[in-house]
Design an enzyme around this catalytic site. Structure first.
Site, PDB file in Angstrom:
ATOM      1  N   HIS A  67       0.823  -1.205   0.000  1.00 49.06           N
ATOM      2  CA  HIS A  67       0.000   0.000   0.000  1.00 49.06           C
ATOM      3  C   HIS A  67       0.865   1.266   0.000  1.00 49.06           C
ATOM      4  O   HIS A  67       0.596   2.229  -0.721  1.00 49.06           O
ATOM      5  CB  HIS A  67      -0.943  -0.025   1.206  1.00 49.06           C
ATOM      6  CG  HIS A  67      -1.660   1.266   1.421  1.00 49.06           C
ATOM      7  ND1 HIS A  67      -1.256   2.192   2.352  1.00 49.06           N
ATOM      8  CD2 HIS A  67      -2.742   1.796   0.792  1.00 49.06           C
ATOM      9  CE1 HIS A  67      -2.065   3.241   2.298  1.00 49.06           C
ATOM     10  NE2 HIS A  67      -2.972   3.036   1.374  1.00 49.06           N
ATOM     11  N   GLU A  70       2.175   1.834  -3.379  1.00 49.54           N
ATOM     12  CA  GLU A  70       1.127   2.405  -4.246  1.00 49.54           C
ATOM     13  C   GLU A  70       1.137   3.939  -4.137  1.00 49.54           C
ATOM     14  O   GLU A  70       1.081   4.658  -5.135  1.00 49.54           O
ATOM     15  CB  GLU A  70      -0.235   1.836  -3.843  1.00 49.54           C
ATOM     16  CG  GLU A  70      -1.431   2.462  -4.547  1.00 49.54           C
ATOM     17  CD  GLU A  70      -2.531   2.828  -3.564  1.00 49.54           C
ATOM     18  OE1 GLU A  70      -2.831   4.035  -3.455  1.00 49.54           O
ATOM     19  OE2 GLU A  70      -3.070   1.928  -2.878  1.00 49.54           O
TER      20      GLU A  70
END
Lengths: 424, 424
Positions: A67, A70
């Site tokens: 995450h 990202e």
């Protein structure tokens, strides 16, 4: 380029695999202005122990790296902000990370070539520095806190955590405070170099798109980029025991109405049926037993135990399918007992089964109008089955009541867990 | 696509013919002036109607019927919009190509839900009434336990204390406890007989739909009066008044509220949205790049305008310790805009974003319906006109609007647990 028809949905799917292993899927929609393009890597929070690209030893990375990565893929060396690029072209851009994949996306009605090229350009030009990694931590901390105030995120994440013993699907996608603050730019590069190889990624375009145009743009773009030699990714395998990790648990939060959940961890390794069929049977079973047309739902409402419908959701990984039934109630014990009682009784009425199958088919047709829904379907199929199912219609139509009974009878519903979010 | 509006004695019928979708949608709106004392009654009605229909006397039987109607989706909603309150019943169902003969059944099903509740001695079924009351109480509790919606409701109260902005969205528990079943039934009859009614139907339909609707809605007889939508503000503070409240959340919510002065229709529809977009409309906005990207103070921050209520809001989630800094940065960005520190490129980017969003309207059956619905109520331009007018907005227009945006409230819902890692 290979063309396949999505049976009975009046849509075609075009597929292409590039020499570097990168895959492209296109579903053109007649009558639509908008285009939706997603670029995904087969990498989410569960890939946390693996052999990094170019190395030979297994490593373990901090929770929440996928995450975090990202967020940082948007950072560009020239200082340009990808959101600004897309904004200037009227496109909406975003990205998201789940347990099993990371996706970068845009949607817009114009400038396809520009937008598509830029999507590939920014995702394939990582630029991580100590400074820009440090800067992101406060932002992600706020994102994490936002979820921690949301009782629905909390109950769902904690139930998944309590379902699994060893498998990292139990771990929150966002990580935790300590893991987020421990992440370094080296961690990001390790994961990026391993999982962002073209052979581990794919692009899905739906809407007002022409297959040949998409494929040509991607091919040309990729041919100008330098990628390392493709390396097979080795990820640690987990031996996940059958039993749930923690049977009963609760948390106190700033809520007025308690939330409860009961989850069933179902081992499907002994079935000789396609995963999708087993999944459909279990899903229909829970819908018939706890859905809006169930006797249970009616009874619980009549007794004032629930006011809103029960909410059903699922998680699956390896040979486990887990179904969760969640609800709001002030009578937590009675609700959990009632749900469990109807689930333990495996009897199902054929009339319900037939009606639900027809309703599922109608939903499938209805969803096939939607460029976002169809794009998601392709992504999820690739992640789960490594291919796109082109005949969902017949797959559902051919589900059989007798087979469903056999599947349900074989499953062990005594393997369940409960969770309660209590008011402070 | 072809649009026809037919003015019947008791309702307007809006027919939108399009063969782009696999489904049709019907929406029936009952609209009246919002009266604080009647909010609870209004909110109770849709649930009572779905819970105790004369033909489908339980919600279970009703849900079974919707599945038999090719999984028709029906919902009843109450929306407060400026000075108006609207009860709408919306049904989505497959078009006749996929479900032969369904149109007629679907329309009569919707009319049956609205006009055919179980009524005994001038009141609704007691069980359905009681259940609806419990459901509404739960909705109030759930609304209040969400930090975002709680902070929003408090801010709105402060922004328009003598307007419908200050009305509790769902009413209060005390009001529910003192509401009688007979009062709600009487109010229901008023709604049916005096509210302004608009029926929208969109999809692959032919002229026979007129007669189908006429027959299904023959109960609507009397002539009705339309209500005025916009909330207008007369008094302005022109300075930020700070309000703080503490609750045990992990994150603090910051909302800054502005009242809008005398804007022209053109300014409301075109100029202000462009201003707000540049300030805080997306991930490349001023607020996002300065408060989040440069200073890492938040995960989410945005500004939005509510035209019907003539207000603008900036919302964010932060740590309480960053409150002063975040507020200072936000005010700086607002001041920068007022000084004219933005250029034509910013304006063009905003226009492109809106143009792209307008293109998307025609891709969704619900967006097309809403476009006509908003046009009917607010006299706003339809999307095809908007495409032409938005490109005309200039910096001069924006500079003229800025003095009409009056600062009023800074509301901080302080999360008492938001500053230590022990909670994560």
């Amino acid at each position: 380029m290979e063309k396949k028809t999505l049976n009975k949905l009046d849509l075609d799917l075009y597929e292409e695999v590039l020499d570097n292993g990168f895959r492209i899927f296109v579903i053109p929609f007649p009558n639509v202005n908008n285009m939706y393009v997603t670029l995904s890597t087969n990498y989410g929070s569960i890939q946390r122990e693996f052999i990094p690209y170019g190395e030979t030893e297994m490593v373990e990375v901090p929770d929440g790296v996928a995450h975090f990565l990202e967020h940082k893929v948007f950072e560009q060396k020239d200082g340009k902000d990808p959101f600004e690029f897309f904004g200037e072209r009227g496109a909406d851009a975003n990205a998201n990370t789940t347990n099993v994949k990371t996706t970068y996306l845009f949607s817009g009605s114009k400038y396809l070539e520009d937008n598509l090229n830029y999507l590939l350009d920014y995702v394939y030009s990582p630029y991580f520095t100590d400074e820009n990694v440090e800067k992101e931590k406060g932002i992600i901390e706020q994102e994490m806190r936002m979820y921690e105030d949301d009782p629905y995120s909390v109950i769902f994440e904690n139930m998944t955590y309590n379902t699994f013993v060893n498998h990292p699907i139990k771990i929150r996608v966002i990580g935790n405070y300590d893991s987020i603050y421990s992440i370094t730019k080296e961690d990001l590069y390790t994961c990026y170099n391993t999982f962002y190889q073209p052979s581990n990624m794919f692009l899905v375009a739906t809407g007002n798109v022409k297959p040949k145009e998409i494929i040509d743009i991607v091919k040309k773009n990729m041919s100008k980029k330098k990628f390392g030699k493709t390396q097979k990714i080795e990820i640690k395998k987990y031996d996940e025991p059958n039993k749930v990790a923690k049977k009963n648990d609760s948390i106190a939060m700033n809520v007025n109405v308690p939330k409860v959940g009961i989850g069933y961890k179902l081992d499907i390794s002994k079935f000789n049926l396609p995963f999708k069929d087993i999944y459909n049977y279990i899903s229909l079973f829970f819908d018939i037993k706890c859905g809006s047309t169930s006797l249970l739902n009616e009874e619980l409402k009549n007794k004032g135990i629930i006011n809103e419908e029960l909410y059903i959701s699922s998680v699956d990984v390896d040979n486990y399918i887990c179904f969760y039934v969640l609800a709001e109630t002030k009578n937590t014990k009675k609700l959990l007992d009632s749900i469990n009682e109807v689930i333990q009784d495996k009897k199902v009425d054929k009339k319900d089964f037939d009606r639900k199958v027809n309703a599922t088919i109608s939903s499938l047709i209805s969803a096939s109008d939607n460029i976002y829904a169809m794009n998601s379907k392709v992504m999820n199929n690739i992640i789960r089955y490594n291919k796109v199912e082109t005949n969902d219609y017949d797959k559902i139509r051919n589900l059989s009541f007798d087979e469903m009974k056999k599947v349900i009878n074989k499953l062990d519903f005594s393997n369940y867990l409960t969770y309660i979010v209590k008011p402070k | 696509m072809k649009y026809t509006k037919i003015k019947e004695e008791a309702y307007n019928l809006h027919i939108i013919k399009t063969n782009k979708f696999k489904k049709n949608v019907i929406k029936v709106n009952f609209k009246n002036r919002v009266v604080k004392e009647n909010i609870v009654k209004r909110r109770l009605i849709p649930n009572i109607l779905s819970d105790s229909n004369a033909i489908y006397p339980t919600i279970r039987l009703l849900n079974i019927k919707t599945e038999e109607l090719y999984n028709l989706m029906i919902s009843g909603n109450v929306t407060q919009s400026g000075n108006s309150i609207i009860t709408s019943f919306t049904a989505t169902f497959l078009n006749d190509k996929y479900a032969p003969g369904l149109l007629k059944d679907a329309v009569s099903f919707v009319s049956n839900i609205i006009f055919n509740p179980i009524v005994i001695d001038n009141h609704f079924d007691d069980k359905a009434f009681k259940h609806s009351c419990e459901l509404l109480k739960e909705e109030i509790e759930l609304y209040n336990e969400n930090p975002g919606s709680y902070a929003l409701e408090e801010t709105l109260k402060e922004l328009g204390p003598n307007t419908p902005l200050a009305y509790p969205i769902y009413g209060t528990v005390k009001e529910i406890d003192s509401t009688l079943n007979t009062d709600v039934y009487k109010y229901y009859l008023d709604m049916i007989n005096t509210d302004a009614v608009d029926i929208f139907i969109i999809g692959d339909i032919d002229d026979s739909v007129k007669d189908i609707i006429k027959e299904a809605f023959k109960n609507l007889k009397h002539k009705r009066v339309n209500t005025k939508h916009y909330i207008e503000h007369k008094e302005f503070n022109d300075e930020y008044r700070e309000i703080k409240k503490v609750k045990p959340y992990n994150q603090s919510k910051l909302i800054i509220g502005y009242k809008l002065g005398d804007l022209t229709d053109y300014e409301k529809e075109y100029v202000l949205p462009i201003y707000s977009y540049i300030l805080g409309g997306g991930p490349d906005s001023r607020l996002f790049s300065n408060v989040r990207e440069k200073n890492s103070l938040c995960y989410s921050i945005s500004s939005s305008v509510r035209i019907v209520s003539n207000i603008m809001l900036i919302t964010s989630g932060i740590n309480a310790s960053s409150y002063k800094k975040a507020l200072k940065l936000i005010k700086e960005e607002v001041d920068n805009m007022a000084k004219g520190n933005f250029n034509n490129k910013d304006i063009e980017k905003a226009k492109i974003t809106y143009l792209s969003a307008y293109e998307e309207v025609n891709d969704s059956i619900y967006s097309i319906l809403n476009d006509y619905n908003t046009h009917e109520y607010l006299k706003t331009d339809l999307v095809n006109i908007r495409k032409k007018k938005i490109v005309e907005v200039t910096k001069k227009d924006i500079m003229k609007v800025i003095p009409k945006i009056h600062p009023e409230i800074v509301y901080l819902l302080e999360g008492s647990k938001d500053d230590g890692k022990e909670n994560s």
